[in-house]
Design an enzyme around this catalytic site. Sequence first.
Site, PDB file in Angstrom:
ATOM      1  N   SER A  93       0.807  -1.214   0.000  1.00 53.27           N
ATOM      2  CA  SER A  93       0.000   0.000   0.000  1.00 53.27           C
ATOM      3  C   SER A  93       0.848   1.275   0.000  1.00 53.27           C
ATOM      4  CB  SER A  93      -0.955  -0.043   1.194  1.00 53.27           C
ATOM      5  OG  SER A  93      -1.934   0.952   1.099  1.00 53.27           O
ATOM      6  N   ASP A 102      -2.062   6.371  -3.512  1.00 54.64           N
ATOM      7  CA  ASP A 102      -0.963   5.688  -2.827  1.00 54.64           C
ATOM      8  C   ASP A 102      -0.526   4.503  -3.683  1.00 54.64           C
ATOM      9  OD1 ASP A 102      -3.257   4.170  -2.399  1.00 54.64           O
ATOM     10  OD2 ASP A 102      -2.584   3.423  -0.460  1.00 54.64           O
ATOM     11  N   ASP A 150      -1.039   1.282  -3.938  1.00 57.43           N
ATOM     12  CA  ASP A 150      -1.983   0.353  -4.563  1.00 57.43           C
ATOM     13  C   ASP A 150      -3.287   1.034  -4.969  1.00 57.43           C
ATOM     14  OD1 ASP A 150      -2.917   0.692  -1.949  1.00 57.43           O
ATOM     15  OD2 ASP A 150      -3.607  -1.366  -1.759  1.00 57.43           O
ATOM     16  N   ASP A 183      -5.707   2.554  -3.456  1.00 58.26           N
ATOM     17  CA  ASP A 183      -6.985   2.474  -2.754  1.00 58.26           C
ATOM     18  C   ASP A 183      -7.261   3.735  -1.938  1.00 58.26           C
ATOM     19  OD1 ASP A 183      -5.177   2.038  -0.683  1.00 58.26           O
ATOM     20  OD2 ASP A 183      -6.146   0.219   0.070  1.00 58.26           O
TER      21      ASP A 183
END
Length: 413
Positions: free
Chosen positions: A66, A206, A208, A210
């Site tokens: 992440s 960010d 990933d 999400d």
Amino acid sequence: EKIGRKPRFVIGRDTRLSSSMLESAMAAGLCSVGCDVQMLGVVPTPAVAYLVRKLEADAGIMLTASHNPFMDNGIKIISGTGFKLSDEEEEEIEAIIIDNERVPPKAAPEEIGMVTAAFDAVDQYMDYLVSLGEGSLSGMKVALDCANGCASVTAPQIFRRLGAECHVLHAEPNGLNVNRDCGSTHMEKLKEYVKTHGCDVGFAFDGDADRCLAVDRNGNLVDGDVLMAIFALDMKKRGKLKNNGLVVTVMSNLGLFHFAKEHDITTPTTKVGDRYVLETIIRDGYCLGGEQSGHMIFLDLATTGDGQLSAVMLLNAIAAAGRPLSELGSAMKRFPQMMKNVSATPAAKEAYESDPAVSAAIADWSRTLEGRGRVVVRPSGTEPYIRVMVEGESAAEIERAADEIAAAIEKLQ
């Protein structure tokens, strides 16, 4: 459990160096116990959640850390319904991995799984997000900070297809530069870029993708709390805010609670973590919630937080209001907020609540700030810190409070 065929998994990964290694290992392990695997390649986490249902897979796996730096990595498991697993389910899987007797047996030679590529599946995800845009963004200048992460492969296409003039930053991943001085955890460059290049809005994702934070045309940060205020009011006006509620965490700014009260919106509050926000949304019949960090859930549209979806929804809200983000964002008045991360051992994380000095410092400052501020102290779930957050009307006063509470915690080490 037997399902009459080989279980099917989809695997996505982010851009960090170790992700392709983990992808190969994960695929090999699943095939060895008789599962078929479809490789999605580099895709956002929410794309895996969308595609696990679209491709009728039994589960999805996302290899990502992440918003963390490139040397970290992790595994996110998504069920066939598109939702992340519960804490209990994750703990059960970890227990099986540790217990040799419960590890699934290797498949017979004729029953091992196959690996296939599904790299074009991400197009279906992008089509879906584009379909949610309301009208053309023609004439709008949008800056996109892709964090050298997963948004690099999707965001420029999505927002160009919606008609925006896109200025793309940090979309050249090399395995080592994900989140490095860019993305939603490092907003400085995007703020400067938006201001100097006359963009209408900037979005930062960010690693990933999400999460999403925004920047208005004046270079001011529009964080998750302000975004949620805008979304909640927009959805209330459209009659789409289920149960008239916005689910937030204890770390949301006091200004958001005041804004919600002013507009007669309820704010059910959970502990920190998008999974707890989601649990409350589902359990109590809401459809919107999120965190200050930019992790927002529109349950009627997606099963997980999705930074690019949030960006599309913000552009819709701006268009519907006919006013720039700088005006929409100013409707919520932020309280000064001070956050201190105190290094903490696992033992300190366990002990801080029962320590008399720490308890006294928290209680004293909570009394002092009552009615005009608050104190929230909590251990981080992912990092070796105890986080001390203080809000109030005076920046100097809350800094003093945070320092005193942090000093009491430091003595525990």
